[in-house]
Design a protein around this motif. Structure first.
Motif, short mmCIF file in Angstrom:
data_model
loop_
_atom_site.label_atom_id
_atom_site.label_comp_id
_atom_site.label_asym_id
_atom_site.label_seq_id
_atom_site.Cartn_x
_atom_site.Cartn_y
_atom_site.Cartn_z
N VAL A 117 23.31 -9.29 2.92
CA VAL A 117 23.45 -8.36 4.05
C VAL A 117 22.07 -7.86 4.44
N TYR A 118 21.98 -7.36 5.68
CA TYR A 118 20.70 -6.82 6.14
C TYR A 118 20.34 -5.56 5.36
N PHE A 119 19.05 -5.42 5.07
CA PHE A 119 18.53 -4.24 4.38
C PHE A 119 17.58 -3.56 5.35
N ALA A 120 18.07 -2.54 6.05
CA ALA A 120 17.26 -1.85 7.06
C ALA A 120 17.85 -0.49 7.34
N ALA A 128 24.18 1.50 5.97
CA ALA A 128 25.56 1.03 5.96
C ALA A 128 25.88 0.25 7.23
N ALA A 129 25.43 0.76 8.37
CA ALA A 129 25.69 0.08 9.65
C ALA A 129 25.02 -1.28 9.70
N ARG A 133 26.61 -5.49 9.91
CA ARG A 133 26.38 -6.33 11.10
C ARG A 133 27.00 -7.71 10.90
N LYS A 134 27.59 -8.25 11.98
CA LYS A 134 28.29 -9.53 11.91
C LYS A 134 27.49 -10.69 12.50
N HIS A 149 24.21 -3.98 -2.98
CA HIS A 149 24.04 -3.00 -1.89
C HIS A 149 25.17 -1.98 -1.90
N GLN A 150 26.42 -2.46 -2.07
CA GLN A 150 27.56 -1.55 -2.07
C GLN A 150 27.51 -0.60 -3.26
N TYR A 151 27.07 -1.10 -4.41
CA TYR A 151 26.93 -0.26 -5.60
C TYR A 151 25.91 0.86 -5.35
N VAL A 152 24.77 0.48 -4.77
CA VAL A 152 23.72 1.47 -4.52
C VAL A 152 24.15 2.45 -3.43
N GLN A 153 24.87 1.97 -2.43
CA GLN A 153 25.35 2.86 -1.38
C GLN A 153 26.24 3.95 -1.98
N THR A 154 27.10 3.57 -2.91
CA THR A 154 27.96 4.55 -3.58
C THR A 154 27.14 5.51 -4.44
#
Length: 468
Positions: A117-120, A128-129, A133-134, A149-154
């Motif tokens: 996934v994008y990292f920005a 998160a947005a 992105r698709k 990424h999802q782990y770190v977001q949480t």
């Protein structure tokens, strides 16, 4: 836990821890780094939920660290991490955050979300947005592992509560921005180490000064593509520790492709373990303990002041404990472990008894008892402790339903500390205790460490001293 890890590792094989870390230039720097790696290895183990993680957390507490475990779950991930700081300070400025690696089926699902996934972004919502992105991913953009990424977001969304913080329940990046003098060590084992690396990059993107962060990972897979690695390699102070033969750190490159490691790599070598065992956290903890004591003894021989350990302290309230030389009664296959076990046990005596002196006599037997008692009296001690370390093979591998990395189908070693405490004035036996732990959940050295911490927790009862 072992079964989960075996599924994880076999699936991959089927496809194919406070001081700054600096470049090693001598015994002092080697010791400095070894001390940090020991601490972060223990913290990484302690971050795992369950009885075995709790034992590792007790090791940290015995060294003066205060710990708070966090579990935060949302629709995408469950984050398990440990926040720690040194006790005895009204306003600590150094913290340690250890993130748990894969320990259940949900964690495995997160690891296998190996898409990118994008990292920005500059805020949590922007990250998160962008990750949602698709549009087609560009290899020229910063891309990271979706599950990590999802782990770190949480983790970033979790409100933490260090001591003496005026506003309760603030997020980690908010605390670091509010207190630019604070420093945080980020660490973790396996996917926890990957999350620690990605968390460091996210904190910098959110405005945290890179000088506030130090990252040490153990057995961590890569987190991002080559563009990500090139951007953050110059700014993230990252040390990656791997055991030679562990397949996991290079797994994503082989399976999914397009991932790149970065940071300074430290390689530890260990014999006598299968390829899947070489990934287990208790193996990394065992290596960290040995690495620490090897470097400390080397630095002590070279006269490095920070590496020297006291041979004794002054008597307090007329009390002082004489610690006789520790006897080795280990079976032959464990004799090579004794030099490390002795150092671990002596350090536990130093940490748990206020007034003591380390005796220098040789092996203990009945003929030497009176000589030891006279030495203890000469040193101004009121009590004397005689300890030995022994062990035996447990051939009845009873089933075990919980714990981290248990070995239910294998025999294991029982490691025992046996100690007797005598009154120096007349040689009367005052106290006798044994502390034991099986290597079913650890290596033999890790089991000894756990038993030693249990011994230290009862020191007020057998030392006769008021414990600090």
């Amino acid at each position: 836990m072992k079964k989960v890890m075996q599924i994880f590792i076999c699936s991959i094989l089927g496809f194919c821890l406070l001081l700054p870390v600096s470049a090693k230039t001598g015994p002092a720097e080697d010791f400095q780094e070894a001390r940090l790696l020991y601490l972060t290895a223990v913290a990484s183990f302690a971050s795992y939920p369950g009885a075995d993680g709790d034992i590792a957390a007790s090791v940290m507490r015995s060294d003066g660290w205060l710990t708070i475990p966090y579990i935060e779950k949302d629709a995408n991930a469950q984050a398990n991490f440990l926040l720690a700081w040194k006790g005895g300070q009204a306003m600590p400025s150094t913290y340690l955050l250890a993130i748990a690696g894969t320990h259940n089926v949900e964690g495995m699902k997160l690891v296998f979300r190996a898409g990118k996934v994008y990292f920005a972004g500059t805020t949590i919502d922007e990250f998160a947005a962008n990750a949602d992105r698709k549009d087609n991913l560009s290899n020229q953009a910063l891309l990271v592992h979706k599950g990590f990424h999802q782990y770190v977001q949480t983790t970033l969304a979790t409100e933490v509560q260090p001591p003496a913080v005026e506003t309760p329940g603030r997020k980690l990046h908010e605390l670091l921005l509010t207190h630019p003098d604070w420093k945080v060590y980020l660490t973790g084992h396996s996917s926890g180490g990957s999350a620690a690396t990605l968390l460091g990059a996210r904190l910098i993107s959110l405005g945290v000064n890179p000088e506030q962060l130090k990252i040490v990972t153990f057995a961590a897979p890569a987190v991002g593509n080559e563009v990500f690695a090139k951007k953050y390699a110059p700014v993230l102070n990252l040390v990656r520790v791997v055991v030679a033969g562990d397949p996991i750190p290079e797994a994503l490159q082989r399976i999914a492709g397009g991932f790149s490691q970065f940071g300074r790599e430290v390689v530890w070598k260990i014999d006598g373990h299968t390829i899947d065992e070489k990934h287990y956290p208790y193996i990394y903890l065992d290596c960290a303990i040995k690495y620490y004591y090897d470097k400390r003894l080397a630095a002590e021989r070279e006269g490095v002041p920070a590496a020297s350990v006291p041979a004794g302290t002054l008597a307090k309230d007329g009390k002082r404990l004489y610690i006789a030389a520790i006897k080795n009664d280990l079976p032959r296959h464990l004799t090579g472990e004794f030099k490390y076990m002795r150092e671990v046990l002596l350090d536990q005596y130093r940490d748990s008894v206020p007034a003591y002196v380390i005796g220098g006599s040789g092996l203990i037997d009945a003929d030497q008892f009176e000589t030891l008692r006279l030495e203890a009296a000469k040193a101004g001690c009121d009590r004397m402790v005689i300890a030995k370390i022994w062990g035996e093979k447990q051939e009845d591998p009873a089933k075990y339903s919980g714990g981290l990395m248990s070995k239910p189908d294998e025999a294991y070693d029982l490691v025992v500390i046996e100690q007797a405490v005598f009154r120096v004035s007349d040689g009367v036996l005052l106290d006798g205790r044994t502390y034991e732990k099986g290597s079913k959940y650890f290596t033999a050295l890790g089991a000894l460490l756990s038993a030693a911490v249990a011994m230290g927790s009862e020191s007020a009862a057998w030392s006769g001293q008021r414990i600090r």
